[in-house]
Design an enzyme around this catalytic site. Sequence first.
Site, mmCIF file in Angstrom:
data_model
loop_
_atom_site.group_PDB
_atom_site.id
_atom_site.type_symbol
_atom_site.label_atom_id
_atom_site.label_comp_id
_atom_site.label_asym_id
_atom_site.label_seq_id
_atom_site.Cartn_x
_atom_site.Cartn_y
_atom_site.Cartn_z
ATOM 1 N N GLU A 161 -28.698 31.727 39.190
ATOM 2 C CA GLU A 161 -27.538 31.026 38.698
ATOM 3 C C GLU A 161 -26.094 31.508 38.599
ATOM 4 O OE1 GLU A 161 -28.592 27.753 36.719
ATOM 5 O OE2 GLU A 161 -30.718 27.358 38.086
ATOM 6 N N GLU A 267 -38.318 27.738 44.185
ATOM 7 C CA GLU A 267 -38.530 26.833 43.057
ATOM 8 C C GLU A 267 -39.088 25.349 44.033
ATOM 9 O OE1 GLU A 267 -35.798 27.160 40.084
ATOM 10 O OE2 GLU A 267 -35.957 28.772 39.613
HETATM 11 C C1 XIL Z 1 -36.569 24.198 34.037
HETATM 12 C C2 XIL Z 1 -37.387 23.884 33.410
HETATM 13 O O1 XIL Z 1 -38.939 23.518 34.542
HETATM 14 C C3 XIL Z 1 -37.652 22.715 32.633
HETATM 15 O O2 XIL Z 1 -38.947 22.950 31.661
HETATM 16 C C4 XIL Z 1 -36.826 23.360 31.110
HETATM 17 O O3 XIL Z 1 -36.489 22.334 29.970
HETATM 18 C C5 XIL Z 1 -35.264 23.333 31.841
HETATM 19 O O4 XIL Z 1 -35.672 24.442 32.821
HETATM 20 N N1 XIL Z 1 -33.651 26.639 38.004
HETATM 21 C C6 XIL Z 1 -34.677 27.300 37.371
HETATM 22 C C7 XIL Z 1 -35.631 26.853 35.732
HETATM 23 O O5 XIL Z 1 -33.776 28.499 37.626
HETATM 24 O O6 XIL Z 1 -35.675 27.782 35.170
HETATM 25 C C8 XIL Z 1 -35.130 25.544 35.720
HETATM 26 O O7 XIL Z 1 -36.351 25.183 34.686
HETATM 27 C C9 XIL Z 1 -34.635 24.515 36.559
HETATM 28 C C10 XIL Z 1 -33.940 24.970 37.581
#
Ligand code: XIL
Length: 363
Positions: A161, A267
């Site tokens: 990101e 994701e």
């Molecule tokens: C999220 C997790 O799923 C949660 O459990 C945590 O509290 C916050 O992070 N983008 C990403 C992930 O790259 O690492 C994030 O994961 C969601 C958004």
Amino acid sequence: MKLQRATINAALCFIVLLTAGPACCDSQPTLKDVFAKDFLIGAALNNAVVSDKDPNAAAIVQRHFSAITAENVMKWAPIHPEPNRYDFAPADRFVAFGEKNKMFIIGHTLVWHHQTPSWVFKDANGSDIGREVLLERMKDHIFTVVGRYKGKVKGWDVVNEALAEDGRLRKTRWMNIIGEDFIAKAFEYAHQADPDAELYYNDFSLDTEKEKCDGAVAIVKNLKSKGLRIDGVGIQLHGGLDYPDKESLEYAITALAATGVKVMITELDIRTRSWGYRGADINRINRQSTTDSGAADDETQQKLAQKYAELFSVFLKHKTDVNRVTFWGVYDATSWIGGSPLLFDRNYQPKPAFFAVVKTAQE
Ligand code: XIL
């Protein structure tokens, strides 16, 4: 009267069977088999799944997924909470689970502005450190973490990101202290730490914001122009019932693939709430902010199934470029967002979205 009671008992048994654990589903097709010729199919795992605390979820993972990503345990804050202290136990369990089940293991993530302790950017007096000290800390962290799982973790989300929605680099502490080349340095160190590991850049909204996607293309080109290794770009794809649309998703896949890297959906989930902020910044999105009282309704779940089917038909159309599709979570109850965004419901049962996804492969 007796007959009525027997009928009620039979109906009760049927309900129990319907809501029983995954044992009921052994006859269903498995995701990893139906997509075996197309792409790896993965899930992000939390600590409970890999430490015997959620055996039903672990059973779904073993049955359906060929790749796993650490949902949290490899992020800087949990794995390296203090300057001279690493907590490897949860990450070790995650890696052991993947090895035992012969899965493709992805480490997530080495350099990110979230879930990173503030000590990383400060000296002992609490003042900001300079470029050289931060680079030294970054290198030390990457060498320690990647080095520990060398040969076991097959791919790393090296930088997560780094882009703002307009395609420029975000003004994070990494960027402000080190400068634009913090990305190149992270990839350089990761490659030194494990020359065989695949290295990825990962971000959200690449599938909806053309300028942001172009920013990711520029990152890949920049790394390649410096002779650095980058194997893939992760389109996170935290979607909604009406986005991304096919065209913008296809734009992202083809634009990224044209740079010569693998494209992965890293994701995947689809939020059922249809209003509000669409991105995936963890400061703005969580279970509360996306919860939706009507999420499990038939109508919503049918829409969810249609959206998943549409997305998978795009992934299949581009299967020569798309090399993995990973869901962000295993089943609804443990998803990081509210509503009912995944393929398995709160009772571990496959939802209409599961069958819609399977059908895309069979067609
Ligand atoms: C999220 C997790 O799923 C949660 O459990 C945590 O509290 C916050 O992070 N983008 C990403 C992930 O790259 O690492 C994030 O994961 C969601 C958004």
